[in-house]
Scaffold this active site. Structure first.
Site, PDB file in Angstrom:
ATOM      1  N   ASP A 104      27.869  26.158  -1.325  1.00 37.14           N
ATOM      2  CA  ASP A 104      29.002  27.005  -0.966  1.00 37.14           C
ATOM      3  C   ASP A 104      29.674  27.370  -2.299  1.00 37.14           C
ATOM      4  O   ASP A 104      30.718  26.840  -2.649  1.00 37.14           O
ATOM      5  CB  ASP A 104      29.957  26.252  -0.039  1.00 37.14           C
ATOM      6  CG  ASP A 104      31.200  27.068   0.314  1.00 37.14           C
ATOM      7  OD1 ASP A 104      31.179  28.295   0.110  1.00 37.14           O
ATOM      8  OD2 ASP A 104      32.189  26.461   0.750  1.00 37.14           O
ATOM      9  N   ASN A 166      15.068  25.535 -15.115  1.00 42.02           N
ATOM     10  CA  ASN A 166      15.744  25.258 -13.840  1.00 42.02           C
ATOM     11  C   ASN A 166      15.702  26.429 -12.867  1.00 42.02           C
ATOM     12  O   ASN A 166      16.738  26.909 -12.414  1.00 42.02           O
ATOM     13  CB  ASN A 166      17.209  24.882 -14.113  1.00 42.02           C
ATOM     14  CG  ASN A 166      17.440  23.382 -14.084  1.00 42.02           C
ATOM     15  OD1 ASN A 166      16.646  22.635 -13.522  1.00 42.02           O
ATOM     16  ND2 ASN A 166      18.509  22.941 -14.704  1.00 42.02           N
ATOM     17  N   TYR A 167      14.519  26.870 -12.490  1.00 39.87           N
ATOM     18  CA  TYR A 167      14.405  27.994 -11.548  1.00 39.87           C
ATOM     19  C   TYR A 167      14.894  27.590 -10.164  1.00 39.87           C
ATOM     20  O   TYR A 167      14.535  26.538  -9.650  1.00 39.87           O
ATOM     21  CB  TYR A 167      12.947  28.462 -11.446  1.00 39.87           C
ATOM     22  CG  TYR A 167      12.749  29.565 -10.435  1.00 39.87           C
ATOM     23  CD1 TYR A 167      13.213  30.848 -10.691  1.00 39.87           C
ATOM     24  CD2 TYR A 167      12.125  29.312  -9.216  1.00 39.87           C
ATOM     25  CE1 TYR A 167      13.046  31.866  -9.760  1.00 39.87           C
ATOM     26  CE2 TYR A 167      11.951  30.323  -8.275  1.00 39.87           C
ATOM     27  CZ  TYR A 167      12.420  31.595  -8.556  1.00 39.87           C
ATOM     28  OH  TYR A 167      12.269  32.592  -7.627  1.00 39.87           O
ATOM     29  N   ASP A 280      18.491  16.479 -15.828  1.00 40.11           N
ATOM     30  CA  ASP A 280      19.534  16.709 -16.823  1.00 40.11           C
ATOM     31  C   ASP A 280      19.649  15.524 -17.781  1.00 40.11           C
ATOM     32  O   ASP A 280      19.933  15.710 -18.974  1.00 40.11           O
ATOM     33  CB  ASP A 280      20.870  16.960 -16.131  1.00 40.11           C
ATOM     34  CG  ASP A 280      20.798  18.106 -15.141  1.00 40.11           C
ATOM     35  OD1 ASP A 280      20.130  19.117 -15.441  1.00 40.11           O
ATOM     36  OD2 ASP A 280      21.387  17.986 -14.039  1.00 40.11           O
TER      37      ASP A 280
END
Length: 339
Positions: A104, A166-167, A280
């Site tokens: 969201d 990071n697709y 990450d």
């Protein structure tokens, strides 16, 4: 040592006790996002890690900035404005039920950021490293231009640049990703990715990689790293190698490709507590190892151990020391109680 990362930090809401969203009447609250997670990792390693974003000037924006500072991240260059912070809901999976994410984030403050919000000459002054990911450019109309501004200044100042591809298929198509991301590669020194990212974002695929089952073919991974290095002149390519047995049990290792040679880490069997942010942590550890002058094999082992340990820690950010990472990297894998 100053390191700068740029992207979105979101409010994360997760049902407790592995419940589904439909079942829960409460949510555990934390904050996270790809580049914020990297900054938090580097701050814990003792570096001057700055996270750059735009947050609403309201209590939620204050809370996100406070969460960053709690982990040692510097927030001096965060722009304030806009109406809301992005939110994501995470259902943590178990056994054969996978984790699920519901976003969201439309009209979040960072998605409506303007070029004038960021003074990159000031932000990157004295920086050794700049990190971004492929998640950020599709979030807002001006974000590709903002990133281009940052990359040009980094290039002028001699700042090392890393990119985690990071697709995310929910954010853009592979054609859209390639149009934006490929021109950025001329500025990138260190590429961080998995095999699917490279195929979708850079349009490069190699026979022998099985994207569906995740079965590993080391020669194929070395070949794809060699191919992207030759095409874009990267100094380093870091690739995570995940073998998914279930949502709870994975095998994990990494490859660091440098100077024409692949370097594979130890392979870990992981019983997952929370896998969000593991990639990450790999990126952060690879950056840290590069800044500390680790050799290629030590970079691989340190980064694999750091990202392995992240799987055991709830939340997006890691809570780790250098000593804990180095202990695992040296082969202490039993998990015995320390007294």
């Amino acid at each position: 040592m100053k390191v700068v990362t740029f992207g979105e930090i979101m409010l994360r809401l997760s049902p407790p006790d592995h419940k589904r969203i439909f079942q829960t009447d409460s949510f555990d609250v934390t904050y996270g996002g790809a580049e914020a997670n990297v900054a938090a990792f580097l701050a814990q390693m003792g570096l001057d890690a700055y996270f750059v974003t735009k947050l609403p000037n309201n209590p939620l924006g204050d809370a996100a900035a406070g969460h960053l500072r709690k982990f040692g991240v510097k927030t001096d260059y965060i722009a304030r404005g806009g109406n809301r912070i992005g939110i994501y809901f995470l259902e943590i999976g178990a056994s054969q039920r996978p984790s699920k994410v519901v976003y969201d984030r439309a009209h979040s403050a960072i998605s409506e950021a303007k070029r004038e919000d960021f003074d990159w000459e000031k932000i990157l002054d004295g920086a050794r490293w700049f990190h971004f990911s492929g998640i950020t450019p599709p979030l807002g109309k001006e974000l590709p231009l903002i990133l281009e501004d940052a990359l040009k200044v980094a290039n002028e100042k001699g700042v090392t640049v890393s990119c985690d591809l990071n697709y995310r298929a929910r954010l853009w198509t592979k054609e859209e990703a390639q149009k934006v991301m490929i021109p950025f590669m001329e500025y990138v020194d260190v590429l961080i990715a998995n095999e699917e990212d490279i195929e979708k974002v850079l349009g490069i695929s190699v026979e022998g990689l099985d994207l569906k089952t995740g079965k590993l073919n080391r020669e194929a991974y070395a070949k794809i790293a060699e191919e992207v290095t030759r095409k874009y002149n990267f100094k380093t390519v870091g690739i995570t190698l995940r073998e998914s047995i279930s949502a709870t049990v994975n095998y994990w290792s990494v490859m660091v490709f440098e100077n024409g040679q692949p370097h594979f880490s130890n392979r870990y069997e992981i019983h997952i507590v929370d896998r969000v942010g593991a990639g990450d942590s790999f990126a952060g550890a690879l950056i840290y190892g590069s800044l500390m002058g680790f050799d290629s094999q030590k970079k691989a082992e340190f980064a694999a151990a750091a990202s392995c340990l992240k799987h055991t820690i709830p939340g997006d950010f890691v809570v780790l020391s250098i000593e804990e990472i180095e202990k695992l990297a040296s082969g202490a894998t039993s998990g015995r109680v320390e007294r």
